[in-house]
Design a protein around this motif. Structure first.
Motif, PDB file in Angstrom:
ATOM      1  N   ASP A 109     118.551  14.454 -42.625  1.00  0.00           N
ATOM      2  CA  ASP A 109     118.027  14.583 -41.262  1.00  0.00           C
ATOM      3  C   ASP A 109     118.073  16.024 -40.775  1.00  0.00           C
ATOM      4  O   ASP A 109     117.143  16.498 -40.108  1.00  0.00           O
ATOM      5  CB  ASP A 109     118.820  13.682 -40.308  1.00  0.00           C
ATOM      6  N   GLY A 139     108.480  12.564 -39.973  1.00  0.00           N
ATOM      7  CA  GLY A 139     108.845  11.216 -40.380  1.00  0.00           C
ATOM      8  C   GLY A 139     109.321  11.192 -41.809  1.00  0.00           C
ATOM      9  O   GLY A 139     108.868  11.982 -42.641  1.00  0.00           O
ATOM     10  N   ARG A 167     109.142   6.462 -40.963  1.00  0.00           N
ATOM     11  CA  ARG A 167     109.738   6.347 -39.635  1.00  0.00           C
ATOM     12  C   ARG A 167     109.932   7.731 -39.053  1.00  0.00           C
ATOM     13  O   ARG A 167     110.479   8.616 -39.704  1.00  0.00           O
ATOM     14  CB  ARG A 167     111.085   5.613 -39.723  1.00  0.00           C
ATOM     15  N   THR A 188     111.652  10.515 -37.105  1.00  0.00           N
ATOM     16  CA  THR A 188     113.083  10.688 -36.837  1.00  0.00           C
ATOM     17  C   THR A 188     113.469  12.039 -36.261  1.00  0.00           C
ATOM     18  O   THR A 188     114.548  12.162 -35.675  1.00  0.00           O
ATOM     19  CB  THR A 188     113.895  10.494 -38.131  1.00  0.00           C
ATOM     20  N   ALA A 189     112.663  13.065 -36.461  1.00  0.00           N
ATOM     21  CA  ALA A 189     113.052  14.419 -36.048  1.00  0.00           C
ATOM     22  C   ALA A 189     112.047  14.955 -35.038  1.00  0.00           C
ATOM     23  O   ALA A 189     110.834  14.931 -35.285  1.00  0.00           O
ATOM     24  CB  ALA A 189     113.120  15.348 -37.272  1.00  0.00           C
ATOM     25  N   THR A 213     110.846   9.690 -25.359  1.00  0.00           N
ATOM     26  CA  THR A 213     111.249   9.002 -26.581  1.00  0.00           C
ATOM     27  C   THR A 213     110.177   8.039 -27.102  1.00  0.00           C
ATOM     28  O   THR A 213     110.463   7.168 -27.918  1.00  0.00           O
ATOM     29  CB  THR A 213     112.552   8.212 -26.331  1.00  0.00           C
ATOM     30  N   ASP A 233     109.982   8.283 -30.833  1.00  0.00           N
ATOM     31  CA  ASP A 233     111.261   8.225 -31.536  1.00  0.00           C
ATOM     32  C   ASP A 233     111.437   6.893 -32.261  1.00  0.00           C
ATOM     33  O   ASP A 233     111.390   5.817 -31.662  1.00  0.00           O
ATOM     34  CB  ASP A 233     112.399   8.422 -30.534  1.00  0.00           C
ATOM     35  N   GLY A 234     111.619   6.972 -33.578  1.00  0.00           N
ATOM     36  CA  GLY A 234     111.829   5.775 -34.383  1.00  0.00           C
ATOM     37  C   GLY A 234     110.570   4.994 -34.707  1.00  0.00           C
ATOM     38  O   GLY A 234     110.651   3.924 -35.322  1.00  0.00           O
ATOM     39  N   SER A 274     107.580   3.392 -36.445  1.00  0.00           N
ATOM     40  CA  SER A 274     107.276   3.085 -37.835  1.00  0.00           C
ATOM     41  C   SER A 274     105.772   3.197 -38.044  1.00  0.00           C
ATOM     42  O   SER A 274     104.988   2.501 -37.388  1.00  0.00           O
ATOM     43  CB  SER A 274     107.753   1.677 -38.181  1.00  0.00           C
TER      44      SER A 274
END
Length: 271
Positions: free
Chosen positions: A5, A27, A36, A38-39, A46, A49-50, A52
């Motif tokens: 990460d 991702g 996904r 993530t950064a 958000t 964020d996350g 998929s």
């Protein structure tokens, strides 16, 4: 190996720095046809964020499926991508986006994104800078993969280095690790490699200490490489290699290349 990460966030930071784009994110691509997000840097909320992302869908999904960069100037009106993820992109206020797959050993490991919030288009210069950030990440990840491979080879050899064959193979693997260390620009990864190499040799207790590049050079001399070959492996000039070797020989009180290797092994600097 899994994408770290911190490494991914560092690549996003480099992308923003080199392109001047206000928002960057990335991702992680897994073995399934999804990734996904993530950064994030420069994000307002958000919404992404996350998220998929499925291969083939949206901008990043298309980059993931095609394994090549994809650009959408005017994302919401673009006709070359699907619009499965319009809502989170709209919430983040992004107008134009570039998505660049990070490909290592012919597999997409991550996707880097850079985005504009105003209605300007992404210039060729900006896209090229973003590509460079992705290529730098690819190189770092390839080196890390190779490091993990060599470490996996070194561990069982280190346990049986009293036997002639494992000892010789350990020396080869050690030299390869030192060569990889010489290619690493990331200071944290370089420090990790140096620590691993010390664990394989017991160099922490040696009476003589060589600088990392000096040790890289002597380790490759031990494999029988010439100065020109060492220079190629380490990305240096032959004259620079000669200088490192000269300094190492002085510290080791050695009068020849062979003597430098012998003294380094006696001191525990080389396996």
């Amino acid at each position: 190996m899994r994408v770290d990460d911190a490494l991914l966030l560092g690549a996003v930071s480099n992308l923003r720095r080199d392109t001047g784009l206000p928002v960057g994110f990335a991702g992680i691509a897994g073995p399934s046809p999804r990734m996904r997000l993530t950064a994030f840097l420069g994000n307002r909320g958000t919404a992404l964020d996350g998220l998929s992302v499925r291969a083939g869908l949206g901008l990043g999904g298309k980059a993931l499926a095609l394994t090549r960069p994809v650009v959408a100037n005017g994302y919401h009106s673009a006709t070359t991508i699907s619009h499965d993820y319009d809502e989170p992109v709209r919430e983040e206020g992004i107008h134009s986006v570039v998505a660049i797959p990070v490909v290592v050993r012919r597999r997409v490991r991550a996707v880097l994104y850079g985005g504009l919030r105003d209605e300007a288009v992404l210039s060729d210069r900006t896209i090229t800078a973003a590509l460079h950030a992705a290529r730098d990440l690819e190189q770092t990840m390839a080196v890390e993969d190779e490091v993990e491979k060599r470490l996996a080879q070194a561990r069982p050899l280190a346990e049986h280095q009293e036997d002639a064959a494992p000892r010789e193979r350990l020396r080869e693997v050690y030299g390869e690790l030192r060569a990889l260390a010489g290619q690493v620009a990331d200071s944290a990864l370089r420090a990790r490699l140096d620590a691993v190499c010390e664990n394989l040799t017991g160099a922490a207790t040696a009476a003589v200490r060589l600088a990392p590049r000096e040790l890289d050079t002597v380790a490759l001399v031990a494999l029988g490489l010439t100065n020109a070959e060492i220079a190629h492996r380490l990305g240096l000039t032959a004259e620079t290699v000669k200088s490192y070797l000269r300094d190492a020989m002085r510290k080791l009180d050695a009068n020849s290349r062979l003597q430098a290797v012998t003294h380094a092994r006696r001191l525990g600097l080389l396996p």
